[in-house]
Design an enzyme around this catalytic site. Structure first.
Site, PDB file in Angstrom:
ATOM      1  N   ASN A   1       1.090  -1.264   0.216  1.00  0.00           N
ATOM      2  CA  ASN A   1       0.065  -0.026  -0.045  1.00  0.00           C
ATOM      3  C   ASN A   1       1.161   1.355  -0.022  1.00  0.00           C
ATOM      4  OD1 ASN A   1      -1.707   1.986   0.476  1.00  0.00           O
ATOM      5  ND2 ASN A   1      -2.576   1.368   2.413  1.00  0.00           N
TER       6      ASN A   1
ATOM      7  N   LYS B   1       0.049   4.216  -0.120  1.00  0.00           N
ATOM      8  CA  LYS B   1      -0.599   5.322   0.244  1.00  0.00           C
ATOM      9  C   LYS B   1      -0.491   6.586  -0.654  1.00  0.00           C
ATOM     10  CE  LYS B   1      -0.316   3.206   4.825  1.00  0.00           C
ATOM     11  NZ  LYS B   1      -0.163   3.457   6.055  1.00  0.00           N
TER      12      LYS B   1
ATOM     13  N   HIS C   1      -9.647   1.211   4.559  1.00  0.00           N
ATOM     14  CA  HIS C   1      -8.388   1.546   5.352  1.00  0.00           C
ATOM     15  C   HIS C   1      -8.697   2.438   6.572  1.00  0.00           C
ATOM     16  CE1 HIS C   1      -4.450   2.724   6.399  1.00  0.00           C
ATOM     17  NE2 HIS C   1      -3.920   1.597   5.685  1.00  0.00           N
TER      18      HIS C   1
ATOM     19  N   GLU D   1      -7.140   4.887   7.694  1.00  0.00           N
ATOM     20  CA  GLU D   1      -7.037   6.256   7.211  1.00  0.00           C
ATOM     21  C   GLU D   1      -8.323   6.858   6.577  1.00  0.00           C
ATOM     22  OE1 GLU D   1      -3.317   5.498   5.270  1.00  0.00           O
ATOM     23  OE2 GLU D   1      -2.355   5.086   7.247  1.00  0.00           O
TER      24      GLU D   1
ATOM     25  N   GLU E   1      -5.407  -4.506  10.592  1.00  0.00           N
ATOM     26  CA  GLU E   1      -4.483  -3.540  10.621  1.00  0.00           C
ATOM     27  C   GLU E   1      -4.725  -2.838  11.904  1.00  0.00           C
ATOM     28  OE1 GLU E   1      -2.306  -2.415   6.981  1.00  0.00           O
ATOM     29  OE2 GLU E   1      -3.945  -1.195   7.117  1.00  0.00           O
TER      30      GLU E   1
ATOM     31  N   GLY F   1       2.473   2.681  10.680  1.00  0.00           N
ATOM     32  CA  GLY F   1       3.496   3.803  10.602  1.00  0.00           C
ATOM     33  C   GLY F   1       4.337   4.283  11.954  1.00  0.00           C
TER      34      GLY F   1
ATOM     35  N   SER G   1       3.497  -1.854  10.283  1.00  0.00           N
ATOM     36  CA  SER G   1       4.914  -1.826  10.689  1.00  0.00           C
ATOM     37  C   SER G   1       5.579  -3.262  10.189  1.00  0.00           C
ATOM     38  CB  SER G   1       5.264  -1.628  11.950  1.00  0.00           C
ATOM     39  OG  SER G   1       4.692  -0.124  12.171  1.00  0.00           O
TER      40      SER G   1
HETATM   41  P1  13P Z   1       2.891   0.653   7.546  1.00  0.00           P
HETATM   42  O1  13P Z   1       3.480  -0.436   7.058  1.00  0.00           O
HETATM   43  O2  13P Z   1       3.752   1.890   7.159  1.00  0.00           O
HETATM   44  O3  13P Z   1       2.822   0.555   9.324  1.00  0.00           O
HETATM   45  O4  13P Z   1       1.540   0.822   7.001  1.00  0.00           O
HETATM   46  C1  13P Z   1       0.481  -0.231   7.230  1.00  0.00           C
HETATM   47  C2  13P Z   1      -0.639   0.110   6.679  1.00  0.00           C
HETATM   48  O5  13P Z   1      -1.380   0.976   6.831  1.00  0.00           O
HETATM   49  C3  13P Z   1      -0.831  -0.712   5.348  1.00  0.00           C
HETATM   50  O6  13P Z   1      -2.151  -0.510   4.669  1.00  0.00           O
END
Ligand code: 13P
Length: 244
Positions: A8, A10, A93, A95, A161, A167, A206
């Site tokens: 992903n 983002k 997601h 976010e 997640e 992150g 992560s």
């Molecule tokens: P990270 O791997 O940066 O923690 O992000 C995870 C994520 O949100 C994948 O969709």
């Protein structure tokens, strides 16, 4: 079942950067047996990926409209993603849920729309830190899952997640991931019966080359949804190597 390594990006990478990434991957990529790779990119990057990714690597979007077409300025339909060569799309997601107020019902409508257009939805669920600290992460995540899969067919991927691990560098332990993945599998059995055994449940938060093998080695974890470590080709190759 094939392990799914889903990347992903983002809101990272212009189309030019996407092309460079795909070209770099092409020079170094060797498929890992038993592992499917999918790049989940900003919609504007999809044509660069269609033209430059090595054969056999899937790609898809990070969100999709719940509507088929029409007066929804700024939205991107499932048919558009499909026509651009996408085979999958992330929905729900954390976010999107946090910054765009997406509800479970919204997520389910998007997943249904994806399926109606032949896209595989990757439905994300996961708890916030306060929920985990109260010890309510299992029932809360399962409630979110049931709402997000309302009317959704079994041709789906679920990504667990935990929001506190995204992150932040704080990875859930492999046992934490398995606890939720097993609980999710149970909920999938209730909804889909025997077909639940064929649904991939991913862990995200992560994930990196150093921890992916242990996490994906758990019986109910069938892959990973990776943010930060998806951006650099050497990290992706490192994760593939770890899964070999
Ligand atoms: P990270 O791997 O940066 O923690 O992000 C995870 C994520 O949100 C994948 O969709």
């Amino acid at each position: 079942m094939q392990t799914l390594l889903a990347l992903n990006w983002k809101m990272n990478k212009t189309p030019t950067e996407a092309r460079s990434w795909a070209e770099e991957l092409t020079t170094k990529y060797a498929p890992a047996e038993g592992v499917d790779l999918a790049v989940l990119a900003p919609a504007l990057d999809l044509s660069a990926l269609a033209a430059n990714l090595p054969a056999g690597i899937a790609f898809g979007g990070q969100d999709v409209s719940a509507h088929e077409s029409g007066a929804y300025t700024g939205e991107i339909s499932a048919a558009m993603l499909k026509d651009a060569g996408a085979s999958c799309v992330v929905v729900g997601h954390s976010e999107r849920r946090e910054y765009h107020d997406e509800s479970d019902a919204d997520v389910a409508a998007k997943a249904r729309q994806a399926q109606a257009n032949g896209l595989l939805p990757i439905v994300c669920v996961g708890e916030n830190l306060d929920v985990r600290e109260r010890g309510e992460h299992v029932p809360q995540t399962l409630a979110q899952l049931r709402g997000s899969l309302e009317g959704v067919g079994a041709d789906v991927v679920v990504a667990y997640e935990p929001v506190w691990a995204i992150g932040t560098g704080k990875t859930a332990t492999a046992d934490d991931a398995e606890e939720l993945a097993a609980a999710i599998r149970g909920a999938l059995r209730e909804q889909y019966g025997a077909r639940a055994e064929g649904i991939r449940v991913l862990y995200g938060g992560s994930v990196k080359p150093e921890n992916i093998a242990e996490i994906c080695g758990k019986p109910n974890v069938n892959g990973a949804l990776v943010g930060g470590a998806s951006l650099k080709v050497p990290d992706v190759l490192g994760m593939l190597d770890a899964l070999r």
